[in-house]
Design a protein around this motif. Structure first.
Motif, PDB file in Angstrom:
ATOM      1  N   LYS A 161      -4.205  -7.137  -9.466  1.00 29.04           N
ATOM      2  CA  LYS A 161      -5.334  -6.531 -10.182  1.00 29.04           C
ATOM      3  C   LYS A 161      -5.319  -5.016 -10.021  1.00 29.04           C
ATOM      4  CE  LYS A 161      -8.328 -10.588  -9.843  1.00 29.04           C
ATOM      5  NZ  LYS A 161      -9.609 -11.145  -9.331  1.00 29.04           N
ATOM      6  N   GLU A 162      -4.973  -4.552  -8.822  1.00 25.80           N
ATOM      7  CA  GLU A 162      -4.885  -3.109  -8.594  1.00 25.80           C
ATOM      8  C   GLU A 162      -3.828  -2.478  -9.487  1.00 25.80           C
ATOM      9  OE1 GLU A 162      -5.463   0.685  -7.043  1.00 25.80           O
ATOM     10  OE2 GLU A 162      -6.725  -1.109  -6.877  1.00 25.80           O
ATOM     11  N   ALA A 163      -2.760  -3.229  -9.786  1.00 22.87           N
ATOM     12  CA  ALA A 163      -1.649  -2.706 -10.595  1.00 22.87           C
ATOM     13  C   ALA A 163      -1.818  -2.990 -12.084  1.00 22.87           C
ATOM     14  CB  ALA A 163      -0.330  -3.311 -10.110  1.00 22.87           C
TER      15      ALA A 163
ATOM     16  N   ARG B 135      -2.612 -11.715  -5.401  1.00 26.76           N
ATOM     17  CA  ARG B 135      -3.505 -11.701  -6.558  1.00 26.76           C
ATOM     18  C   ARG B 135      -4.326 -10.415  -6.595  1.00 26.76           C
ATOM     19  NH1 ARG B 135      -4.013 -13.656 -11.687  1.00 26.76           N
ATOM     20  NH2 ARG B 135      -6.190 -13.448 -12.329  1.00 26.76           N
ATOM     21  N   GLY B 136      -4.816 -10.002  -5.439  1.00 24.21           N
ATOM     22  CA  GLY B 136      -5.637  -8.797  -5.387  1.00 24.21           C
ATOM     23  C   GLY B 136      -4.875  -7.548  -5.788  1.00 24.21           C
ATOM     24  N   PHE B 137      -3.656  -7.383  -5.261  1.00 22.60           N
ATOM     25  CA  PHE B 137      -2.881  -6.193  -5.603  1.00 22.60           C
ATOM     26  C   PHE B 137      -2.372  -6.235  -7.041  1.00 22.60           C
ATOM     27  CE2 PHE B 137      -2.608  -5.315  -0.984  1.00 22.60           C
ATOM     28  CZ  PHE B 137      -2.942  -3.966  -1.016  1.00 22.60           C
TER      29      PHE B 137
ATOM     30  N   ARG C 260       0.829  -1.202   0.000  1.00 25.48           N
ATOM     31  CA  ARG C 260       0.000   0.000   0.000  1.00 25.48           C
ATOM     32  C   ARG C 260       0.869   1.259   0.000  1.00 25.48           C
ATOM     33  NH1 ARG C 260      -3.552  -0.841   4.730  1.00 25.48           N
ATOM     34  NH2 ARG C 260      -1.907   0.219   5.887  1.00 25.48           N
TER      35      ARG C 260
ATOM     36  N   LEU D 164       3.291   0.857  -3.771  1.00 25.36           N
ATOM     37  CA  LEU D 164       2.688   0.633  -5.087  1.00 25.36           C
ATOM     38  C   LEU D 164       2.349   1.927  -5.824  1.00 25.36           C
ATOM     39  CD1 LEU D 164       1.677  -1.341  -7.220  1.00 25.36           C
ATOM     40  CD2 LEU D 164      -0.487  -1.515  -5.951  1.00 25.36           C
ATOM     41  N   PRO D 165       1.808   2.960  -5.167  1.00 22.90           N
ATOM     42  CA  PRO D 165       1.490   4.181  -5.918  1.00 22.90           C
ATOM     43  C   PRO D 165       2.709   4.790  -6.606  1.00 22.90           C
ATOM     44  CG  PRO D 165       0.346   4.194  -3.820  1.00 22.90           C
ATOM     45  CD  PRO D 165       1.303   3.035  -3.772  1.00 22.90           C
TER      46      PRO D 165
ATOM     47  N   THR E   7      -0.156  -1.117 -15.487  1.00 20.85           N
ATOM     48  CA  THR E   7       0.704  -0.013 -15.052  1.00 20.85           C
ATOM     49  C   THR E   7       2.189  -0.256 -15.302  1.00 20.85           C
ATOM     50  OG1 THR E   7       0.998  -0.892 -12.815  1.00 20.85           O
ATOM     51  CG2 THR E   7      -0.931   0.515 -13.210  1.00 20.85           C
TER      52      THR E   7
ATOM     53  N   THR F 151       3.607   2.594  -9.681  1.00 18.84           N
ATOM     54  CA  THR F 151       2.702   2.783 -10.810  1.00 18.84           C
ATOM     55  C   THR F 151       2.889   4.160 -11.433  1.00 18.84           C
ATOM     56  OG1 THR F 151       0.923   3.491  -9.304  1.00 18.84           O
ATOM     57  CG2 THR F 151       0.989   1.166  -9.898  1.00 18.84           C
TER      58      THR F 151
END
Length: 264
Positions: free
Chosen positions: A170-172, A166-168, A122, A125-126, A175, A129
């Motif tokens: 998808k968030e990425a 797996r969830g993160f 968290r 990652l920003p 990018t 990306t």
């Protein structure tokens, strides 16, 4: 395959020994600047010295910090704000009869093995990306898929880590950042060596104790020996590389064939 990570910075949690230090060493060998983390400053210093001996000229930094809480994650972020590679290796394990695992122990395993990774993903990652490139690798375990009777709490925490990955991923999506898990099999580390002796007794010579442990407690292994930390590290280096650009949201096994499955 030649992996060149020159000009990349990699943060590896839980890297004062074992798998974490092996991963840091191999990333440094590929040219990355590596950041070691752990709670014990003395052990981190010794780990840094060993890494520099293995990889002359390596760019190594270290931060003594407890990443099982929010303050520790914040301190790491302030000190090293923009890594290109994040390897969440921090974890605790130990044998405990299932009905004797207390609520506090469950919380400790979840905080250390799951939330430490969530917080750092968290956090970092920003930035990854935003820069259009990054690699996040979470070190899971065969115990995520084959829950061991003697440490259910550990297995459950590693199962959760697979879902986090797996969830993160998808968030990425889209990018240039990849998020993957490595399912590590029974590996020869100082902690595992102590665990092996706890399970089979401390009187046997190490090679005999290792074989007895695999025969009695991990008979599914096709390798029929403990994996060496460097063997885990090689897969992590690949996943951290530009060559692994099309691999994301995956759980890749380096388990010696321990998990009885025909899919990765």
């Amino acid at each position: 395959m030649h992996v060149d990570l020159t000009a990349k910075t990699a943060v590896i949690t839980g890297s004062s020994s074992g798998i974490g230090l092996a991963i840091a060493t191999e990333l440094a060998r590929s040219g990355a600047r590596v950041v070691l983390t752990g709670r014990d400053a003395r052990r981190l210093g010794e780990a840094g010295d060993r890494l520099r001996e293995s990889v002359p000229g390596a760019d190594v930094s270290a931060l003594a910090v407890d990443l099982a809480d929010e303050d520790g994650a914040g301190e790491l972020h302030v000190t090293f704000p923009e890594p290109d590679i994040l390897v969440n290796n921090l974890g605790v394990f130990g044998a405990r009869p299932a009905l004797e695992i207390s609520d506090d122990e469950w919380r400790t395993y979840f905080e250390t093995n799951v939330l430490s990774a969530v917080r750092l993903i968290r956090t970092y990652l920003p930035g990854m990306t935003g820069r259009g490139w990054g690699r996040i690798v979470n070190i899971a375990s065969d115990s995520a898929l084959v829950i061991p009777q003697e440490m259910i709490h550990y297995g459950v925490s590693k199962t959760a880590l697979l879902a986090v990955s797996r969830g993160f991923a998808k968030e990425a999506a889209g990018t240039g950042v990849t998020v993957n898990s490595v399912i590590a099999g029974p590996t020869h580390t100082p902690g595992v060596e102590s665990f092996v002796r706890e399970m089979v007794g401390g009187e046997l010579p190490w090679e005999e104790a290792q074989r007895a442990f695999m025969r009695e407690h991990r008979p599914q292994s096709l390798l029929q020996r403990l994996i060496e930390p460097e063997e885990i590290a090689h897969l992590v280096v690949y996943l951290s590389s530009p060559q692994a650009s099309a691999t994301t949201g995956a759980a890749l096994r380096v388990d010696g064939g321990y998990v009885d499955s025909i899919v990765p």
